[in-house]
Write a protein that holds these residues in place. Structure first.
Motif, PDB file in Angstrom:
ATOM      1  N   LYS A   1      -8.079  12.703  17.799  1.00 34.15           N
ATOM      2  CA  LYS A   1      -9.177  11.785  17.476  1.00 34.15           C
ATOM      3  C   LYS A   1      -8.646  10.537  16.803  1.00 34.15           C
ATOM      4  CE  LYS A   1     -13.454  11.411  14.798  1.00 34.15           C
ATOM      5  NZ  LYS A   1     -14.368  12.082  13.844  1.00 34.15           N
ATOM      6  N   ASP A   2      -7.634  10.700  15.958  1.00 35.76           N
ATOM      7  CA  ASP A   2      -7.060   9.551  15.259  1.00 35.76           C
ATOM      8  C   ASP A   2      -6.083   8.776  16.139  1.00 35.76           C
ATOM      9  OD1 ASP A   2      -8.401   9.671  12.835  1.00 35.76           O
ATOM     10  OD2 ASP A   2      -6.999  11.131  11.985  1.00 35.76           O
ATOM     11  N   ARG A   3      -5.120   9.484  16.729  1.00 35.14           N
ATOM     12  CA  ARG A   3      -4.071   8.756  17.462  1.00 35.14           C
ATOM     13  C   ARG A   3      -4.509   8.322  18.851  1.00 35.14           C
ATOM     14  NH1 ARG A   3       0.620  13.149  19.068  1.00 35.14           N
ATOM     15  NH2 ARG A   3      -0.727  14.931  19.479  1.00 35.14           N
ATOM     16  N   GLY A   4      -5.527   8.962  19.430  1.00 38.38           N
ATOM     17  CA  GLY A   4      -6.111   8.473  20.676  1.00 38.38           C
ATOM     18  C   GLY A   4      -5.645   9.194  21.927  1.00 38.38           C
ATOM     19  N   ALA A   5      -6.355   8.905  23.038  1.00 33.36           N
ATOM     20  CA  ALA A   5      -6.140   9.603  24.310  1.00 33.36           C
ATOM     21  C   ALA A   5      -4.763   9.353  24.904  1.00 33.36           C
ATOM     22  CB  ALA A   5      -7.215   9.185  25.315  1.00 33.36           C
ATOM     23  N   ILE A   6      -4.145   8.218  24.583  1.00 29.45           N
ATOM     24  CA  ILE A   6      -2.877   7.898  25.242  1.00 29.45           C
ATOM     25  C   ILE A   6      -1.767   8.879  24.868  1.00 29.45           C
ATOM     26  CG2 ILE A   6      -3.406   5.430  25.427  1.00 29.45           C
ATOM     27  CD1 ILE A   6      -1.395   5.002  23.098  1.00 29.45           C
ATOM     28  N   PHE A   7      -1.932   9.634  23.797  1.00 27.13           N
ATOM     29  CA  PHE A   7      -0.886  10.578  23.401  1.00 27.13           C
ATOM     30  C   PHE A   7      -1.147  11.991  23.897  1.00 27.13           C
ATOM     31  CE2 PHE A   7      -0.295   7.130  20.278  1.00 27.13           C
ATOM     32  CZ  PHE A   7       1.023   6.833  20.565  1.00 27.13           C
ATOM     33  N   ARG A   8      -2.147  12.165  24.742  1.00 25.58           N
ATOM     34  CA  ARG A   8      -2.365  13.465  25.378  1.00 25.58           C
ATOM     35  C   ARG A   8      -1.359  13.647  26.520  1.00 25.58           C
ATOM     36  NH1 ARG A   8      -6.770  16.221  23.782  1.00 25.58           N
ATOM     37  NH2 ARG A   8      -8.385  15.086  22.629  1.00 25.58           N
ATOM     38  N   ASP A   9      -1.015  14.899  26.788  1.00 26.94           N
ATOM     39  CA  ASP A   9      -0.050  15.186  27.850  1.00 26.94           C
ATOM     40  C   ASP A   9      -0.558  14.705  29.205  1.00 26.94           C
ATOM     41  OD1 ASP A   9       1.714  16.350  26.103  1.00 26.94           O
ATOM     42  OD2 ASP A   9       1.026  18.400  26.470  1.00 26.94           O
ATOM     43  N   THR A  10      -1.867  14.810  29.451  1.00 24.21           N
ATOM     44  CA  THR A  10      -2.398  14.395  30.746  1.00 24.21           C
ATOM     45  C   THR A  10      -2.258  12.891  30.946  1.00 24.21           C
ATOM     46  OG1 THR A  10      -4.582  14.433  29.688  1.00 24.21           O
ATOM     47  CG2 THR A  10      -4.011  16.291  31.113  1.00 24.21           C
ATOM     48  N   PHE A  11      -2.412  12.109  29.884  1.00 25.25           N
ATOM     49  CA  PHE A  11      -2.239  10.660  30.003  1.00 25.25           C
ATOM     50  C   PHE A  11      -0.787  10.337  30.355  1.00 25.25           C
ATOM     51  CE2 PHE A  11      -1.413   6.344  28.771  1.00 25.25           C
ATOM     52  CZ  PHE A  11      -2.590   5.666  29.028  1.00 25.25           C
ATOM     53  N   LYS A  12       0.126  10.960  29.644  1.00 27.20           N
ATOM     54  CA  LYS A  12       1.544  10.705  29.927  1.00 27.20           C
ATOM     55  C   LYS A  12       1.885  11.142  31.349  1.00 27.20           C
ATOM     56  CE  LYS A  12       6.245  11.497  28.376  1.00 27.20           C
ATOM     57  NZ  LYS A  12       6.699  12.234  29.564  1.00 27.20           N
ATOM     58  N   ARG A  13       1.252  12.211  31.820  1.00 34.03           N
ATOM     59  CA  ARG A  13       1.469  12.659  33.188  1.00 34.03           C
ATOM     60  C   ARG A  13       1.085  11.547  34.169  1.00 34.03           C
ATOM     61  NH1 ARG A  13      -1.225  18.274  33.184  1.00 34.03           N
ATOM     62  NH2 ARG A  13       0.255  18.908  31.590  1.00 34.03           N
ATOM     63  N   GLY A  14      -0.013  10.852  33.865  1.00 31.06           N
ATOM     64  CA  GLY A  14      -0.448   9.753  34.725  1.00 31.06           C
ATOM     65  C   GLY A  14       0.583   8.643  34.781  1.00 31.06           C
ATOM     66  N   VAL A  15       1.187   8.328  33.638  1.00 29.79           N
ATOM     67  CA  VAL A  15       2.222   7.289  33.599  1.00 29.79           C
ATOM     68  C   VAL A  15       3.490   7.788  34.293  1.00 29.79           C
ATOM     69  CG1 VAL A  15       3.502   5.680  32.144  1.00 29.79           C
ATOM     70  CG2 VAL A  15       1.263   6.485  31.407  1.00 29.79           C
ATOM     71  N   ASP A  16       3.825   9.054  34.082  1.00 31.55           N
ATOM     72  CA  ASP A  16       5.007   9.629  34.726  1.00 31.55           C
ATOM     73  C   ASP A  16       4.878   9.592  36.249  1.00 31.55           C
ATOM     74  OD1 ASP A  16       6.597  10.200  32.526  1.00 31.55           O
ATOM     75  OD2 ASP A  16       5.688  12.154  32.198  1.00 31.55           O
ATOM     76  N   LYS A  17       3.676   9.857  36.751  1.00 32.88           N
ATOM     77  CA  LYS A  17       3.459   9.782  38.202  1.00 32.88           C
ATOM     78  C   LYS A  17       3.803   8.391  38.721  1.00 32.88           C
ATOM     79  CE  LYS A  17      -0.850  10.894  38.816  1.00 32.88           C
ATOM     80  NZ  LYS A  17      -2.101  11.029  39.592  1.00 32.88           N
TER      81      LYS A  17
END
Length: 557
Positions: A330-346
């Motif tokens: 909630k504090d650090r935000g959605a961009i630090f979720r594994d699924t978000f990073k997966r999107g960037v990794d793709k």
């Protein structure tokens, strides 16, 4: 103060020694340590930044090299080497206009009559760099009319997203939550949300007013499924640039800083401002990197810079996940979720593959393949260790960040094996790699539904690699049957795109082998367990079964 200065000099000397031995990572770390001392000596700090820039050039971290060189020139505007390193970084990023300017400043910094022999040599190098940049700029201007590539050009009625919207009511009734219609419709919805926000931009001649939060849906669209993107209007690029600048400025994001600087400054700001201010700054920074990368790679075909921006985004995400591991999402935000990073990794893996195919240096190509293979392994492990959510809760999210993410990773793994195997076709190792590529492409196809173009593309790639690698005839025929049945299913949504991409030729060429192999099988000339190696360019084949070997001229069948 004197003690810190002495320590900084010692670190610089140690780093210089490592640089001479081509230990660029170690040298960069020592330069960073010296910079962190913040000694009150502009000239020394300029040298430290310029030298770290040289390390990063050798590590192929061109964006970070440019950032360091800019800092060095700010500290010492007459520092010729710093301007030259900035120019070199811009050359590697294929930005000739900025490169030309930096080379000119490097030359100007040596416009004296008392130059040493080394300085005269440097000046000659810089002048040649300037001439090359001027030529590159001329070529870029000549190609201006063809500068942008529109990834999708189809009629509105044939666009996959419009077909998908029409299918979704029936899919809901049938409780079919696996169709590719879900993911492409979701990605298009995000794209339209972002475009609508950008379209609200007002320019009264004196200032531009923008509606914020357009970067979030635009980046979500690209991560969910980049195939949805198309240039709806010619001014989209200029609109996006204004939007990016506005959102980064308003939220206090980082436009040119490297990952270490971003994390360090974010921590300093957290102590003063808290997460409510820093969270949007980090989010807009990462999303801006994603969009900068997308424009460079998918529209300008500049895959080097695309890889650099996405690599920078990934490094910030990884550092942030570690730095703020115990901070709530909630504090650090959605961009630090594994699924978000997966999107960037793709996106990063896609860009690495494109870069590999345009790179001329075989050593760099090998390095790219190695990184791509490791990235794909990591992605597969990530998804395997995190069971996907139930599809019906959010079919598009489950597909994009779990099934498709894993499927893309299998495909990239297959690509790496195929490229290595194709260089070793006369050896057992080469055939094993090609067969492995075929099996990985099969796994990739299984992660996509039958009505997705990637399902058919990966089945085709599986057949091609199995044929060249000598896979069992029975498996090849089974895969060919799957391909033949899947093509008309995928064409219902993706037909226009598949036709434009030229897939039909590949499909037809692969399917030509089905009746030929089946005839040989029916005539008893081969068996299902035979491993056949088929040269796709000549249509000749050879194979083995036990200790027996055989050869067949398929062109005569």
């Amino acid at each position: 103060m004197a003690q810190k200065l002495t320590r900084a000099q010692q670190l610089k000397d140690t780093a210089n020694a490592s640089f001479v031995k081509k230990e660029y990572k170690a040298a960069s770390a020592k330069y960073s340590e010296a910079i962190s001392l913040e000694v009150d000596d502009k000239d020394l700090n300029a040298v430290l930044y310029a030298n770290r820039s040289a390390c990063r050039l050798n590590q192929r971290k061109f964006l970070d090299a440019a950032t360091d060189a800019i800092k060095a020139t700010e500290l010492n505007p007459t520092y010729a080497k710093a301007w030259a390193r900035l120019a070199t970084a811009k050359d590697m990023l294929k930005q000739p206009s900025e490169s030309k300017s930096a080379w000119q400043k490097a030359v100007n910094a040596l416009q004296r009559t008392d130059l040493t022999d080394d300085e005269l040599k440097q000046k000659g190098q810089y002048e040649r760099g300037l001439a090359d940049a001027e030529e590159a700029l001329k070529r870029a201007k000549a190609d201006l009319n063809n500068q942008f590539e529109n990834p999708v050009v189809v009629k509105e009625c044939e666009a996959p997203w419009n077909i998908a919207f029409g299918l979704i009511p029936r899919l809901e009734r049938e409780k079919n939550f696996e169709s590719s219609a879900w993911v492409i419709a979701s990605a298009y919805t995000y794209l339209e949300q972002g475009n609508m926000k950008m379209d609200s931009m007002v320019n009264d001649g004196e200032q531009t007013t923008v509606q914020l939060r357009a970067l979030e849906p635009l980046s979500n669209a690209i991560m969910t499924d980049p195939r949805v993107f198309h240039l709806a209007k010619s001014e989209w690029i200029s609109q996006l640039n204004e939007q990016l600048n506005a959102e980064v400025m308003v939220h206090g994001g980082w436009k040119d800083a490297g990952p270490a600087q971003i994390i360090s400054e974010a921590n300093a700001r957290l102590a003063k401002e808290g997460w409510d201010k820093v969270r949007p700054a980090l989010s807009v920074t990462i999303r801006a990197f994603i969009l900068y990368a997308f424009v460079e790679g998918k529209l300008l075909r500049n895959f080097t810079t695309e890889v650099q921006y996405l690599g920078r985004a990934i490094e910030v995400l990884e550092r942030g996940q570690k730095e703020w591991e115990h901070v709530s999402f909630k504090d650090r935000g959605a961009i630090f979720r594994d699924t978000f990073k997966r999107g960037v990794d793709k996106l990063y893996m896609d860009s690495l593959r494109e870069l590999h195919d345009t790179e001329q240096d075989p050593h760099v190509q090998a390095s790219i393949l190695e990184e791509l293979y490791e990235k794909s392994k990591s992605m597969i492990e990530s998804v395997n260790n995190s069971p996907p959510p139930t599809r019906e809760l959010d079919p598009a999210f489950a597909a994009a960040y779990y099934y498709h993410a894993r499927g893309n990773a299998y495909a990239h793994q297959a690509f790496c094996c195929s490229r290595r195997g194709s260089q070793l076709t006369d050896s057992k190792e080469g055939l094993t790699l090609l067969q492995g590529a075929g099996f990985s492409y099969l796994k990739a196809a299984d992660e996509f539904p039958e009505d997705d173009e990637w399902h058919t593309v990966y089945l085709t790639a599986a057949v091609e690699n199995m044929l060249e690698g000598g896979a069992a005839v029975g498996l090849v025929l089974e895969t060919l049957k799957r391909l033949r049945l899947a093509i008309p299913v995928a064409e219902k949504i993706w037909g226009a795109v598949m036709s434009r991409a030229g897939y039909k030729y590949r499909f037809q060429r692969a399917l030509e082998f089905e009746p030929k192999l089946q005839r040989l099988l029916d005539e008893g000339k081969i068996m299902k367990d035979y491993g056949m190696c088929i040269n796709l360019s000549s249509a000749s084949a050879g194979g083995s079964f036990g200790d027996e070997s055989f050869s067949v001229d398929l062109s005569k069948i």
